[in-house]
Design an enzyme around this catalytic site. Structure first.
Site, PDB file in Angstrom:
ATOM      1  N   SER A 134      29.637  -9.978  42.467  1.00  0.00           N
ATOM      2  CA  SER A 134      29.927 -11.402  42.584  1.00  0.00           C
ATOM      3  C   SER A 134      28.595 -12.106  42.821  1.00  0.00           C
ATOM      4  CB  SER A 134      30.933 -11.645  43.711  1.00  0.00           C
ATOM      5  OG  SER A 134      31.185 -13.023  43.883  1.00  0.00           O
ATOM      6  N   TYR A 148      29.642 -21.580  37.351  1.00  0.00           N
ATOM      7  CA  TYR A 148      29.334 -20.234  37.831  1.00  0.00           C
ATOM      8  C   TYR A 148      30.076 -19.942  39.129  1.00  0.00           C
ATOM      9  CZ  TYR A 148      26.414 -16.209  39.147  1.00  0.00           C
ATOM     10  OH  TYR A 148      25.956 -14.972  39.507  1.00  0.00           O
ATOM     11  N   LYS A 152      32.878 -17.044  40.024  1.00  0.00           N
ATOM     12  CA  LYS A 152      32.645 -16.062  41.080  1.00  0.00           C
ATOM     13  C   LYS A 152      33.642 -16.212  42.231  1.00  0.00           C
ATOM     14  CE  LYS A 152      29.203 -13.832  39.190  1.00  0.00           C
ATOM     15  NZ  LYS A 152      29.376 -12.425  38.739  1.00  0.00           N
TER      16      LYS A 152
END
Length: 280
Positions: A134, A148, A152
């Site tokens: 992650s 992003y 994650k």
């Protein structure tokens, strides 16, 4: 003890370091990437304990083919390391819908594709370890990282819940939350910039993009040391649910935990006593 370790995104960056060090430690490695020739070159050519396989993680069919090849070669898969990812940078309004979907497709559905193909193998073995890379951005939202971070944060929830699904079959899960490492995430092959342009964001986009570009290759974290730490994690009898990695990441995670606790405490007066109350 030698293990069969399946690594995605092994053609460069952290994936190469993981695969290379795993081989040096005597493990059998399935190293995958979109361009298998590049993976093989990065790892120094053919080796008895190495299987290089082509893999686009966004393809469930390709994932199954790679997993079948791994089992045919080595007979089992002990550890899956979901490493491959991309970085979609930019402010939310300037990121196109297609770019946002592509970010989620790669960083969340990609690891899901590989894991879905691997889990039947591990359930049959009644043993295995799923490791997904992650980011500290999976715990803490950051400017210019909305796509992003969304991907994650999704990885975090999926992996944290997956633990309960697979633990009865002897399968462990670990979420890795690195800070800033020199992993090639910021190179052109891994980073995309927002397609759209809005005047209100123009100056902020220009300066923030330049800042991110200047960071490439200058991050404090050493990916070879991170790879070494990951190999130690997968050797633990009871691996952690989360492994926070990096001198920057650990205090950031600690601060996030304290912030959530403070917010929960502040919510107590208005947030409790909201259940059903029977009429007198």
């Amino acid at each position: 003890m030698s293990k069969v370790i399946f690594v995605t995104g092994a053609g460069r960056g952290l994936g190469t370091d993981i695969a290379r060090q795993a081989l040096a430690a005597g493990h059998q490695v399935v190293a995958t990437g979109r361009r298998p020739d590049n993976v093989l070159k990065a790892l120094g050519g053919k080796q008895d304990n190495l299987l290089v396989a082509a893999l686009d993680i966004t393809s469930a069919d390709a994932a199954q083919v790679a997993v079948d090849a791994a089992v045919a070669r080595f007979g089992r898969i002990d550890v899956l390391i979901n490493n491959a990812a991309t970085f979609q940078a930019g402010y939310f309004e300037e990121i196109s819908e297609a770019q946002m979907r592509a970010q989620i497709e790669t960083n969340l559905f990609g690891p899901m594709n590989i894991t879905r193909a691997v889990l039947p193998v591990m359930r049959k073995q009644r043993a295995g370890h799923i490791v997904t890379i992650s980011s500290i951005a999976g715990l803490v939202g950051q400017e210019f990282c909305v796509a992003y971070a969304a991907s994650k944060f999704g990885v975090e929830g999926w992996m944290e819940s997956l633990r309960y699904d697979v633990e009865p079959y002897g399968i462990r899960t670990t979420i890795v939350e690195p800070g800033f490492f020199r992993t090639e995430l910021l190179v052109d092959a891994s980073t995309s910039w927002a397609e759209l342009s809005i005047d209100d964001y123009a100056e902020r986009t220009r300066t923030t993009k330049a800042m991110w570009q200047s960071m490439n290759g200058q991050q404090d974290g050493d990916p070879s040391k991170l790879a070494d730490a990951l190999l130690k994690v997968i050797d633990l009898d009871t691996p952690p649910l989360r492994f926070v990695a990096g001198d920057d990441a650990i205090p950031t995670a600690e601060a996030k935990g304290a912030e959530i606790t403070a917010q929960a405490t502040a919510s107590r007066a208005l947030g409790t006593g909201l259940g059903h109350v029977d009429a007198a």
